[in-house]
Enzyme design. Structure first.
Site, short mmCIF file in Angstrom:
data_model
loop_
_atom_site.label_atom_id
_atom_site.label_comp_id
_atom_site.label_asym_id
_atom_site.label_seq_id
_atom_site.Cartn_x
_atom_site.Cartn_y
_atom_site.Cartn_z
N ALA A 6 0.77 -1.31 0.20
CA ALA A 6 -0.11 0.00 -0.01
C ALA A 6 0.72 1.38 0.09
CB ALA A 6 -0.87 -0.15 1.45
N GLU A 15 -2.30 -8.86 -2.28
CA GLU A 15 -3.71 -8.98 -2.41
C GLU A 15 -4.23 -8.82 -3.67
OE1 GLU A 15 -5.59 -7.65 1.81
OE2 GLU A 15 -4.20 -6.23 1.31
#
Length: 698
Positions: free
Chosen positions: A63, A105
């Site tokens: 992220a 992810e």
């Protein structure tokens, strides 16, 4: 189309490439670009398969941590992943470098994954006090089974491409990501393979659904060392939801857990620590663009505990070392201990079976200081007295090659004084490693008055190369860590004279999250060391002296502040110590009182923070976060409390200054008076963090 994500069509295969240096983090622009490009590829009638890959040195490495705690910008990652997973056309993630956190992810939402041989795949969010928040805890157990998923999510360590292939996380190991991914996509299209959506595939959960102990045993093994931490347990709960609940409900539970952690104090502290460590590598006051010197070979003087541990740190990083002793006997002993240490680690599976031989081959043990001649960096790890250090540096002047960086591994001594015993003070600095040096991550790098900027840059970069966390500090007695620790030591000793017992003080400190209390630490180090040093300086410490006079030197004699059963390191309270303390107080005419745990905590921590304020005011540390890095990586300060200066801000500087003033009066100890900087910040309602913000703005 997006600037950071581009779409190319190679006849019937669409290749979506993320190009957002340095690590292709999932910023709003990257998320938006992936969404647009994938949607365009799905809508293009001529496209039959899609490859998601990345330019530069890595796949999506996680992220964008700078967006944390700020209002979310659309599209959210969940929205992007939902579009990908529900694509009617096969999507292949082609991975190289690292696929970490949000990056993995993203790959898990693709129908297939391929990776290059050197790729690493992981979900390390737990290290920031978080859990994966975009389906990682639900898709990974379905991809690899709950046992390995727990290991990766609760433990936070990545796995290799080989391990990922074996576990079914990737389908194939490829040469180049883009070409390999495209070749695999063509194969999928040609063979009309069904799309594997992890959300719909519970086959790898069946065993744990039938026997939940498969999952609970894996969790128990990984949370053993998680004392005080919230994230590992919350992450384990989220993985449990993958076993117990339908996919959508599991996602909901994961999201709740993620948001709770993200808004909690622990994750804020752990994210702060993450940035503090990176900040510490930036050296203030060094001209822009200063390049370090080349270090191809290192010499270490002294093959004792410290010297041996430092040598191992270099060998672990593949850097050749000349290890120098004064005699054959000492050298043989030192080399033997390193060999044993490596073999024990290999036996535990900590390093490959062939590593001990390879690493020992990099360490050349020799007798005589004249052997430093070919070293670019010399680290002295001899006995901790000024006379010995000066003698060694005087000889180094004679034998070390011009331009070699000369470092002293001292924990207290004045580097300016050591530098004066050479004709090249510009090459001299401190590199204070922490024991055991092959394990502890901190290296305090001491900048002396005449240290050349390029020598300093060299020390910082070599520390990072050997997987240490460098923190640059100035010259003073004890530098940052030991100088602050001395204040705690002073108070812990005083508390015994007021009625507290060693086990009460230590219990408060360990409950706070420190690995050991001051008295157990004293026993481990050996109480005779302080006793000898006090005698040299003509200082008395009645209780500690009485223990030593009774032959209680700590763990090595089986008795110190505590007693130790034969062959055990477990500290057991000893009534004899209580008696000895009572007798000493009676002899000195001191009255015992009830000392509360709250008072102990304040007197253990606040004087250290006060000293930290003095260290900042004197410029010994450049930033409050540098002090925190020293404590996090050198002294076992609990990461979920962010470091002493960060923690002080969360407690409130006004409260700390008031309590210090109170204890200064109550205990008649002027050294506890709040430091001018602490008092100023407290009076203005400011924090230590505001200092860092102000210096950045300047």
């Amino acid at each position: 189309m997006s600037e950071v994500v581009k779409l190319e069509r190679h006849d019937n295969i669409a290749v979506v490439t993320v190009n957002s240096p340095p690590v292709n983090a999932l910023s709003a622009a990257v998320r938006g670009g992936i969404f647009e490009c994938i949607k365009a590829a799905i809508d293009d009638a001529q496209v039959q398969g899609i490859v998601l890959t990345c330019a530069g040195r890595t796949f999506i490495a996680g992220a964008d941590i700078t967006e944390f705690g700020k209002p979310p910008k659309p599209p959210g990652l969940a929205e992007v992943l939902s579009l990908m997973e529900s694509s009617p056309k096969p999507i292949v993630a082609a991975i190289h470098g690292t696929a970490l956190g949000g990056g993995l992810e993203v790959a898990l939402a693709c129908h297939y994954r391929v990776a290059t041989k050197d790729a690493k795949l992981g979900l390390p969010e737990v290290k920031l006090g978080l859990l994966p928040g975009a389906g990682g805890t639900q898709r990974l157990p379905r991809a690899v089974g709950p046992e390995l998923a727990v290991k990766m999510i609760v433990g936070g360590d990545p796995i290799s491409a080989d391990a990922a292939l074996k576990a079914g996380l990737i389908e194939e190991i490829v040469e180049g990501p883009a070409s390999g991914g495209e070749a695999f996509a063509r194969k999928v299209v040609a063979e009309k393979r069904p799309l594997r959506k992890l959300r719909d595939d519970d086959s790898k959960l069946a065993a744990a659904k039938a026997d939940r102990s498969i999952f609970t045993n894996a969790v128990a093994a990984l949370t053993k060392k998680s004392r005080g931490l919230e994230a590992p347990f919350a992450a384990a709960d989220a993985v449990g939801a993958a076993i117990d609940l339908p996919f959508e409900e599991g996602l909901k539970k994961e999201r709740e857990g993620f948001l709770k952690l993200m808004n909690g104090d622990q994750s804020k502290a752990q994210r702060y620590a993450f940035f503090a460590e990176r900040e510490a590598a930036k050296i203030s006051g060094v001209p822009e663009g200063t390049k370090g010197r080349n270090v191809a070979r290192v010499a270490i003087l002294g093959a004792g505990t410290m010297g041996g541990g430092i040598a191992m740190s270099f060998a672990n990083a593949g850097i050749p070392v000349t290890l120098i002793e004064t005699g054959e006997e000492q050298l043989k002993r030192g080399m033997g201990i390193m060999q044993k240490n490596y073999e024990a680690t290999a036996a535990r599976g900590g390093i490959p079976a062939d590593a001990p031989a390879k690493r020992m081959a990099l360490i050349n043990g020799v007798v005589g200081i004249e052997n430093v001649g070919d070293a670019d960096l010399v680290i002295e790890a001899v006995f901790e007295t000024m006379a010995v250090k000066k003698e060694v540096f005087g000889k180094l002047d004679q034998y070390a090659k011009p331009g070699a960086v000369l470092a002293s591994n001292t924990s207290y001594l004045n580097i300016d004084e050591i530098a004066q015993s050479t004709k090249r003070p510009q090459d001299v600095l401190g590199m204070h490693f922490f024991s055991p040096a092959n394990v502890m991550k901190l290296c305090e790098i001491v900048r002396a008055d005449k240290t050349a900027p390029d020598a300093l840059v060299t020390a910082v970069s070599i520390a990072r190369k050997i997987a240490k966390v460098p923190a640059v500090v100035g010259v003073c007695d004890g530098f940052v860590g030991n100088r602050m620790l001395a204040q705690r030591g002073k108070q812990s000793e005083k508390l015994l004279f007021e009625g507290a017992l060693p086990q009460q003080v230590d219990a408060v400190v360990t409950k706070f999250g420190m690995p050991m209390g001051p008295f157990a630490m004293g026993d481990l180090a050996g109480l005779d060391i302080g006793w000898r040093s006090r005698k040299d300086r003509g200082i008395k410490s009645e209780i500690a002296d009485a223990l030593c006079e009774a032959g209680r030197f700590g763990q090595k004699t089986g008795k110190g502040y505590y007693k130790y059963e034969q062959g055990s390191r477990a500290a057991l309270p000893d009534p004899e110590v209580e008696k000895l303390i009572d007798e000493t107080l009676a002899r000195l005419g001191r009255k015992k009182r009830v000392v509360t745990d709250d008072e102990i905590l304040e007197r253990m921590m606040y004087p250290m923070i006060n000293e930290g304020a003095k260290i900042l005011a004197e410029g010994i540390a450049a930033r409050p976060s540098d002090i925190d890095v020293v404590w996090l990586y050198g002294y076992g300060w609990p990461i979920y409390r962010g470091g002493p200066m960060f923690w002080a801000d969360s407690v409130g500087l006004k409260h700390i200054a008031d309590r210090l003033a109170f204890y200064a009066k109550e205990t008649n100890d002027p050294s506890l008076e709040p430091a001018p900087l602490l008092k100023k910040l407290a009076d203005e309602g400011k924090t230590f963090a505001s200092l860092a913000a102000a210096s950045k703005a300047a």
